[in-house]
Design an enzyme around this catalytic site. Structure first.
Site, short mmCIF file in Angstrom:
data_model
loop_
_atom_site.label_atom_id
_atom_site.label_comp_id
_atom_site.label_asym_id
_atom_site.label_seq_id
_atom_site.Cartn_x
_atom_site.Cartn_y
_atom_site.Cartn_z
N ILE A 142 -2.20 1.39 7.63
CA ILE A 142 -2.13 1.97 6.29
C ILE A 142 -1.44 3.34 6.32
CG2 ILE A 142 -3.54 3.09 4.50
CD1 ILE A 142 -3.48 0.20 3.97
N VAL A 145 2.34 3.01 7.19
CA VAL A 145 3.17 2.48 6.12
C VAL A 145 3.29 3.49 4.97
CG1 VAL A 145 3.26 0.73 4.29
CG2 VAL A 145 2.81 0.04 6.65
N GLU A 146 2.19 4.16 4.66
CA GLU A 146 2.19 5.07 3.52
C GLU A 146 3.04 6.32 3.76
OE1 GLU A 146 1.12 4.81 0.50
OE2 GLU A 146 0.10 2.88 0.69
N THR A 147 2.84 7.01 4.88
CA THR A 147 3.48 8.33 5.04
C THR A 147 3.99 8.60 6.44
OG1 THR A 147 1.36 9.41 5.56
CG2 THR A 147 2.00 9.32 3.23
N TYR A 348 3.37 -5.88 1.37
CA TYR A 348 2.76 -4.63 1.81
C TYR A 348 1.62 -4.92 2.80
CZ TYR A 348 -0.04 -0.35 1.63
OH TYR A 348 -0.76 0.76 1.96
#
Length: 365
Positions: A142, A145-147, A348
């Site tokens: 998570i 992928v996010e930041t 995602y």
């Protein structure tokens, strides 16, 4: 973030009234990152908008906040001209492509950064798994992928992004009314959170949708799921990797994560598979193992003994008429569905899963 022991309301209001000249409208000046066109474009302060000021008064009354504080905060929010177009879906007929999507997130740079994040936080990841049941690879997937583990947390002032999407959401969006209502609630949550914790509402920066910190929590998720996992008395999703890890695990537990349950299994489709029926529920697990098989989708391996429900997950690879572009199918479980509560997309969710697996493989070498 927890509130300081003493919060001077008058000082906070005065600070808001001068903050437009003291703070940048994006993170570019704070972190040295290049700002996007949407951030550089001249904005219009919402203090000049009667609808925004009515919203401020109404929100203050409903949530028990001082009207002068809410009006001062809202009045400093700026319209971001480039943000509404970023909310529009791709043009109709645009083919989805799992291979292309995967390549954006599963790459050597992100995998190596994930391994370093894992090594720094090995004990904290283990504690989060013990407390919430969420495996380290899902949490690491998570945040990656996010930041990219905090390397790209966004450069839009959160109050500007949320105000723009509340008062100027693109009307041509197919779900404009529902999405505008969603962002209005997020703006309210953000302002309430800021006042309650003593956080300057003009300071936080994040994504063009108003998501914040390493895990890109929307304000409502911050309020419901963010926790102080490092025990320092405050919640910091920008700088505390422990708070990030604990908050992501807490988020998944709150959305029904089942410890020990795989996210998906392989699946064998018969030539007579009832594809329309199998794909109709989308990513919502809807079929028992028997009903799944009766429609022509047989889960592989341990999936045959899965006690819960399945969804047939389809990952398209561009134009299916081109040889080699056949879709990929898996049998998604309830835990696959939980990952999509973070972002409503099977692509995602699979990227999160596969990035986590790649990081595990590198750490294990």
């Amino acid at each position: 973030m927890t509130a300081p022991h003493s919060f001077d309301r008058r000082r906070a209001i005065a600070t808001l009234c001068i903050a437009a000249g003291a703070l940048p409208t994006s993170a570019g000046a704070q972190n040295g990152s290049r700002r996007s066109r949407a951030e550089r474009a001249p904005g219009i302060p919402y203090a000049e908008r009667a609808d925004a000021m009515r919203f401020a008064d109404d929100m203050a009354a409903r949530r028990g906040l001082p009207p002068d504080w809410v009006r001062a905060a809202m009045g400093q929010a700026m319209y971001l001209p480039g943000v509404p177009r970023l909310m529009l879906p791709p043009a109709r007929g645009t083919a989805k492509n799992w291979r292309a999507y995967r390549s954006r997130f599963i790459d050597p740079v992100r995998i190596r950064a994930g391994a370093r994040f894992w090594e720094r936080n090995r004990a904290t990841l283990a504690r989060a798994q013990a407390e919430f049941g969420v495996p380290p690879e899902i949490i690491v997937g998570i945040v990656g992928v996010e930041t990219i583990y905090g390397q790209n947390m966004g450069h839009f002032r959160v109050i500007d992004a949320l105000a723009t999407l509340t008062f100027d959401f693109p009307p041509q969006h197919p779900r404009a009314q529902a999405r505008q209502a969603f962002f209005q609630d997020e703006l309210e949550q953000f302002l309430s959170l800021s006042y309650r914790t003593g956080m300057d509402p003009l300071q936080p920066v994040g994504s063009y949708a108003g998501a914040m910190g390493m895990p890109q929590f929307m304000p409502s998720s911050w309020v419901k799921h963010a926790i102080d996992f490092d025990g320092d008395g405050r919640i910091d999703l920008w700088n505390s990797e422990a708070d990030v890890i604990g908050s992501v695990a807490h988020y998944f537990k709150g959305h029904g994560w089942q410890p020990g349950l795989p996210t998906h299994y392989g699946v064998r489709l018969s030539p007579e598979a009832q594809m329309d029926a199998l794909l109709a529920p989308d990513i919502q697990p809807s079929f028992s193992t028997d009903s799944f098989a009766a429609k022509g989708a047989v889960p592989l391996g341990d999936g045959l003994s899965h006690p819960g429900k399945f969804a047939l997950i389809e990952l398209q690879n561009g134009d299916p008429s081109v040889p080699g572009n056949e879709p990929v199918y898996v049998a998604g479980t309830e835990n696959f569905y939980v990952i999509t509560r973070y972002n409503w997309s099977s692509y995602y969710a699979m990227a999160v899963i596969e990035l986590g697996r790649e990081v595990v493989a590198l750490v294990a070498r």
